[in-house]
Motif scaffolding. Structure first.
Motif, PDB file in Angstrom:
ATOM      1  N   GLN A 238       0.816  -1.220   0.000  1.00 21.25           N
ATOM      2  CA  GLN A 238       0.000   0.000   0.000  1.00 21.25           C
ATOM      3  C   GLN A 238       0.848   1.268   0.000  1.00 21.25           C
ATOM      4  O   GLN A 238       0.325   2.383  -0.028  1.00 21.25           O
ATOM      5  CB  GLN A 238      -0.912   0.006   1.228  1.00 21.25           C
ATOM      6  CG  GLN A 238      -1.882  -1.159   1.247  1.00 21.25           C
ATOM      7  CD  GLN A 238      -1.705  -2.047   2.461  1.00 21.25           C
ATOM      8  OE1 GLN A 238      -1.890  -1.604   3.594  1.00 21.25           O
ATOM      9  NE2 GLN A 238      -1.341  -3.306   2.247  1.00 21.25           N
ATOM     10  N   ILE A 239       2.171   1.078   0.035  1.00 24.84           N
ATOM     11  CA  ILE A 239       3.115   2.185  -0.048  1.00 24.84           C
ATOM     12  C   ILE A 239       4.198   1.775  -1.039  1.00 24.84           C
ATOM     13  O   ILE A 239       4.688   0.644  -0.989  1.00 24.84           O
ATOM     14  CB  ILE A 239       3.733   2.515   1.324  1.00 24.84           C
ATOM     15  CG1 ILE A 239       2.644   3.004   2.277  1.00 24.84           C
ATOM     16  CG2 ILE A 239       4.838   3.544   1.208  1.00 24.84           C
ATOM     17  CD1 ILE A 239       3.113   3.213   3.703  1.00 24.84           C
ATOM     18  N   LEU A 240       4.550   2.670  -1.928  1.00 27.28           N
ATOM     19  CA  LEU A 240       5.497   2.345  -2.992  1.00 27.28           C
ATOM     20  C   LEU A 240       6.912   2.685  -2.547  1.00 27.28           C
ATOM     21  O   LEU A 240       7.163   3.781  -2.028  1.00 27.28           O
ATOM     22  CB  LEU A 240       5.138   3.132  -4.250  1.00 27.28           C
ATOM     23  CG  LEU A 240       5.720   2.637  -5.567  1.00 27.28           C
ATOM     24  CD1 LEU A 240       5.179   1.265  -5.927  1.00 27.28           C
ATOM     25  CD2 LEU A 240       5.404   3.632  -6.680  1.00 27.28           C
ATOM     26  N   ASP A 241       7.853   1.752  -2.743  1.00 25.41           N
ATOM     27  CA  ASP A 241       9.255   2.035  -2.448  1.00 25.41           C
ATOM     28  C   ASP A 241      10.016   2.210  -3.763  1.00 25.41           C
ATOM     29  O   ASP A 241       9.742   1.515  -4.744  1.00 25.41           O
ATOM     30  CB  ASP A 241       9.880   0.889  -1.637  1.00 25.41           C
ATOM     31  CG  ASP A 241       9.793  -0.447  -2.344  1.00 25.41           C
ATOM     32  OD1 ASP A 241      10.772  -0.852  -2.999  1.00 25.41           O
ATOM     33  OD2 ASP A 241       8.718  -1.092  -2.266  1.00 25.41           O
ATOM     34  N   VAL A 248      10.453   9.930  -7.434  1.00 26.37           N
ATOM     35  CA  VAL A 248       9.969  10.623  -6.240  1.00 26.37           C
ATOM     36  C   VAL A 248       9.500  12.027  -6.598  1.00 26.37           C
ATOM     37  O   VAL A 248       8.417  12.459  -6.189  1.00 26.37           O
ATOM     38  CB  VAL A 248      11.074  10.669  -5.167  1.00 26.37           C
ATOM     39  CG1 VAL A 248      10.662  11.574  -4.015  1.00 26.37           C
ATOM     40  CG2 VAL A 248      11.371   9.272  -4.638  1.00 26.37           C
ATOM     41  N   ALA A 249      10.302  12.749  -7.372  1.00 28.51           N
ATOM     42  CA  ALA A 249       9.948  14.117  -7.756  1.00 28.51           C
ATOM     43  C   ALA A 249       8.651  14.144  -8.557  1.00 28.51           C
ATOM     44  O   ALA A 249       7.770  14.982  -8.316  1.00 28.51           O
ATOM     45  CB  ALA A 249      11.093  14.735  -8.552  1.00 28.51           C
ATOM     46  N   PHE A 250       8.527  13.222  -9.507  1.00 29.98           N
ATOM     47  CA  PHE A 250       7.332  13.173 -10.348  1.00 29.98           C
ATOM     48  C   PHE A 250       6.075  12.959  -9.505  1.00 29.98           C
ATOM     49  O   PHE A 250       5.050  13.608  -9.690  1.00 29.98           O
ATOM     50  CB  PHE A 250       7.480  12.061 -11.384  1.00 29.98           C
ATOM     51  CG  PHE A 250       6.276  11.860 -12.251  1.00 29.98           C
ATOM     52  CD1 PHE A 250       6.019  12.698 -13.322  1.00 29.98           C
ATOM     53  CD2 PHE A 250       5.373  10.840 -11.990  1.00 29.98           C
ATOM     54  CE1 PHE A 250       4.894  12.524 -14.115  1.00 29.98           C
ATOM     55  CE2 PHE A 250       4.249  10.651 -12.778  1.00 29.98           C
ATOM     56  CZ  PHE A 250       4.012  11.496 -13.840  1.00 29.98           C
ATOM     57  N   ASN A 251       6.156  12.044  -8.551  1.00 27.99           N
ATOM     58  CA  ASN A 251       4.982  11.731  -7.734  1.00 27.99           C
ATOM     59  C   ASN A 251       4.686  12.815  -6.702  1.00 27.99           C
ATOM     60  O   ASN A 251       3.517  13.039  -6.366  1.00 27.99           O
ATOM     61  CB  ASN A 251       5.181  10.371  -7.045  1.00 27.99           C
ATOM     62  CG  ASN A 251       4.941   9.208  -7.982  1.00 27.99           C
ATOM     63  OD1 ASN A 251       3.806   8.814  -8.222  1.00 27.99           O
ATOM     64  ND2 ASN A 251       6.013   8.665  -8.536  1.00 27.99           N
ATOM     65  N   SER A 264      18.838   4.743   4.550  1.00 22.60           N
ATOM     66  CA  SER A 264      18.163   3.863   3.590  1.00 22.60           C
ATOM     67  C   SER A 264      18.212   4.467   2.186  1.00 22.60           C
ATOM     68  O   SER A 264      17.944   5.662   2.015  1.00 22.60           O
ATOM     69  CB  SER A 264      16.700   3.643   3.989  1.00 22.60           C
ATOM     70  OG  SER A 264      16.021   2.919   2.982  1.00 22.60           O
ATOM     71  N   PRO A 265      18.536   3.661   1.153  1.00 22.63           N
ATOM     72  CA  PRO A 265      18.520   4.170  -0.218  1.00 22.63           C
ATOM     73  C   PRO A 265      17.151   4.078  -0.884  1.00 22.63           C
ATOM     74  O   PRO A 265      17.039   4.331  -2.082  1.00 22.63           O
ATOM     75  CB  PRO A 265      19.527   3.248  -0.920  1.00 22.63           C
ATOM     76  CG  PRO A 265      19.397   1.951  -0.197  1.00 22.63           C
ATOM     77  CD  PRO A 265      19.069   2.286   1.235  1.00 22.63           C
ATOM     78  N   PHE A 266      16.128   3.706  -0.120  1.00 17.42           N
ATOM     79  CA  PHE A 266      14.777   3.581  -0.666  1.00 17.42           C
ATOM     80  C   PHE A 266      13.868   4.641  -0.059  1.00 17.42           C
ATOM     81  O   PHE A 266      13.783   4.764   1.167  1.00 17.42           O
ATOM     82  CB  PHE A 266      14.195   2.201  -0.383  1.00 17.42           C
ATOM     83  CG  PHE A 266      14.754   1.114  -1.259  1.00 17.42           C
ATOM     84  CD1 PHE A 266      14.132   0.783  -2.448  1.00 17.42           C
ATOM     85  CD2 PHE A 266      15.903   0.443  -0.902  1.00 17.42           C
ATOM     86  CE1 PHE A 266      14.644  -0.219  -3.267  1.00 17.42           C
ATOM     87  CE2 PHE A 266      16.436  -0.553  -1.699  1.00 17.42           C
ATOM     88  CZ  PHE A 266      15.806  -0.884  -2.897  1.00 17.42           C
ATOM     89  N   ALA A 267      13.199   5.394  -0.919  1.00 14.63           N
ATOM     90  CA  ALA A 267      12.197   6.363  -0.478  1.00 14.63           C
ATOM     91  C   ALA A 267      10.817   5.705  -0.536  1.00 14.63           C
ATOM     92  O   ALA A 267      10.597   4.749  -1.289  1.00 14.63           O
ATOM     93  CB  ALA A 267      12.229   7.604  -1.356  1.00 14.63           C
ATOM     94  N   LEU A 268       9.895   6.228   0.252  1.00 13.84           N
ATOM     95  CA  LEU A 268       8.520   5.728   0.279  1.00 13.84           C
ATOM     96  C   LEU A 268       7.596   6.764  -0.341  1.00 13.84           C
ATOM     97  O   LEU A 268       7.726   7.967  -0.071  1.00 13.84           O
ATOM     98  CB  LEU A 268       8.085   5.433   1.717  1.00 13.84           C
ATOM     99  CG  LEU A 268       8.925   4.426   2.495  1.00 13.84           C
ATOM    100  CD1 LEU A 268       8.403   4.309   3.928  1.00 13.84           C
ATOM    101  CD2 LEU A 268       8.917   3.058   1.818  1.00 13.84           C
ATOM    102  N   LEU A 269       6.655   6.310  -1.161  1.00 12.36           N
ATOM    103  CA  LEU A 269       5.669   7.191  -1.791  1.00 12.36           C
ATOM    104  C   LEU A 269       4.270   6.761  -1.377  1.00 12.36           C
ATOM    105  O   LEU A 269       3.962   5.562  -1.361  1.00 12.36           O
ATOM    106  CB  LEU A 269       5.792   7.134  -3.317  1.00 12.36           C
ATOM    107  CG  LEU A 269       7.068   7.727  -3.919  1.00 12.36           C
ATOM    108  CD1 LEU A 269       7.171   7.371  -5.390  1.00 12.36           C
ATOM    109  CD2 LEU A 269       7.111   9.229  -3.728  1.00 12.36           C
TER     110      LEU A 269
END
Length: 502
Positions: A238-241, A248-251, A264-269
């Motif tokens: 339910q959350i995009l990594d 990230v910028a686009f979203n 962490s090298p992964f962002a959450l969207l």
């Protein structure tokens, strides 16, 4: 009862004017750690004692030597009065410098990799930004490779990750809210969004959930994801990594919220819908006809990944009359001598495929390629020759595995393994009726699933069918440039002439 001096020192909340006592308290709190470095010297015409305190390995020693120690040494006899203020405002050549009287803030600064300046007779410390651990260089994301697009991915450096987002979004309305998680680790997390674009209710809900996090340590953003997601039992994320700053910028510009976790090298969207897991940022770099074809291919692969093995089991076990006669004769001949029913045969190959994929993930890259070739070709061929499985079943499972690799998001693809097993068992028990039943259950589950309170299938609802132009297919970029296609915006405002606001 009278407290001992050590107990008093350990419970002290503020600095005092005695340099040695302040140093003793810091040592006591940090357990007199071997990597705690205390550099004492004197400054000013009256030779006031001072100390620079830092933790070795966490700071940029070049910055400390050239911009602090060397300059303090050159100016040690030229300071007349207001010694601390003069050092703070004019001597130390570091952009990031603060002052504090709180012992808690001093300790927090040291653990963050910065340097503390203490001066005899002053109950205040200068907190100097000298953090500078070694990190790997910026490189292409490993989990989201693209043919056409940026080759830069996030790394474990928190400040660099934020700067990569700032580099993509040069908007004064970009907001970065800082918080901390981890009872013992005190890791920083950044909540990024565009003020005036993000929906306020979504932002407040994300902030509320993050504030409820109560864990000792969060080594990766996956800990945050699991804590704040809506449904812990769902196989669908339910959350995009993502590792990609451009994604990230686009979203964020679409009205979503991003969370960056220190280390962490992964962002959450968030929030996301079903279609977001089937999208790739590369879709917007290719021409719309090509991107639309690729999206339809991924959607087809999604269904193949879930239902293809189950469909084979159902047809062989319950509905052989639906198979063309020539193909049925071939399958029947191939199954002669096979000691297992189709269900066991399918489970053996699925298990073999899962073990092979897990082994390839854990091994070094060059060795994993060898494992893939040996496991997929040699062992598969030997299993057929030994009469354990049929060639047609090897083809079905191999095609299923290939279809799973077309899904851009790894978390989404790995969740489909559970659904695939459920459909295989349903097909073995009820045949095609079982597959249809699981199909209905999946869509009922998706219809009830939410991401930060937003329906997971919002884009397929009757009031939002216009968003299918960016989910099932990818419409021309001239259409998508209008904000009316964004489902998470604060408001879909219209111009007075009826046009969309860009």
């Amino acid at each position: 009862m009278v407290q001992s001096s050590n107990e008093k020192n350990n419970s002290r909340q503020y600095l005092d004017g005695q340099l040695d006592e302040n140093i003793a308290v810091i040592k006591k709190i940090l357990g007199n750690s071997a990597d705690l470095i205390i550099r004492k010297s004197r400054i000013g015409r009256l030779n006031h004692p001072f100390a620079l305190i830092y933790i070795k390995g966490l700071i940029n020693e070049d910055l400390l030597n050239k911009n602090i120690l060397k300059i303090l040494e050159l100016n040690r006899k030229h300071i007349h009065s207001n010694l601390f203020d003069h050092v703070y405002e004019e001597i130390i050549a570091i952009a990031e410098i603060n002052r504090s009287k709180e012992m808690k803030q001093v300790i927090k600064t040291l653990l963050a990799g910065d340097t503390v300046f203490l001066l005899e007779g002053e109950s205040e410390a200068a907190l100097i930004g000298t953090s500078g651990m070694e990190y790997r260089a910026l490189e292409e994301p490993q989990s989201e490779s693209v043919i056409r697009g940026s080759r830069v991915g996030f790394i474990e450096n928190f400040k660099i990750n934020l700067s990569l987002i700032r580099q993509e979004i040069k908007d004064p309305n970009l907001r970065v809210d800082m918080m901390e998680v981890g009872t013992h680790s005190n890791q920083k997390i950044a909540i990024c969004y565009i003020d005036g674009v993000v929906r306020e209710d979504l932002l407040q809900e994300v902030l509320r959930r993050v504030k409820t996090i109560d864990i000792d340590f969060a080594p990766d953003s996956g800990f945050i994801e699991q804590w704040i997601e809506d449904n812990l039992l769902s196989p669908f994320p339910q959350i995009l990594d993502t590792e990609r700053p451009d994604r990230v910028a686009f979203n964020i510009l679409r009205g979503k919220i991003a969370i960056i976790v220190e280390g962490s090298p992964f962002a959450l969207l968030m929030p996301i819908t079903f279609g977001d897991s089937l999208k790739s940022i590369e879709d917007y770099n290719q021409r719309w006809l090509i991107s639309s074809l690729l999206r339809l291919l991924r959607l087809f692969s999604f269904y193949m990944t879930i239902f293809l093995p189950a469909l084979y089991v159902a047809l062989i076990s319950y509905h052989p009359e639906l198979i063309p006669a020539q193909l049925l004769f071939t399958i029947t001949a191939a199954r002669e001598g096979i000691p297992f029913p189709s269900l066991i045969e399918a489970l053996i190959l699925v298990f073999f495929y899962e073990v092979l994929q897990e082994a390839g993930t854990r091994l070094p890259y060059k060795i994993s390629q060898t494992i893939g070739i040996v496991g997929g070709i040699v062992i598969g061929q030997l299993a057929v020759m030994a009469g354990i499985v049929t060639p047609i079943m090897v083809i079905v499972i191999s095609l299923t595995a290939i279809c799973a690799f077309t899904i851009p998001n790894y978390s989404f693809a790995i969740g489909l393994r559970i659904v695939r097993l459920a459909t295989i068992f349903a097909a073995a028990i009820l045949g095609l009726y079982g597959i249809i039943l699981v199909f209905i259950m999946i869509y009922v589950h998706l219809a009830n699933l939410k991401s930060i309170g937003v329906p997971y299938t919002q884009s397929f609802s009757p009031g939002n069918l216009w968003t299918l132009e960016n989910i099932v297919v990818r419409a021309p970029i001239t259409v998508l440039s209008k904000r009316s296609f964004q489902p998470f915006l604060k408001s879909n405002r219209k111009k007075k002439d009826g046009g969309s606001v860009k």
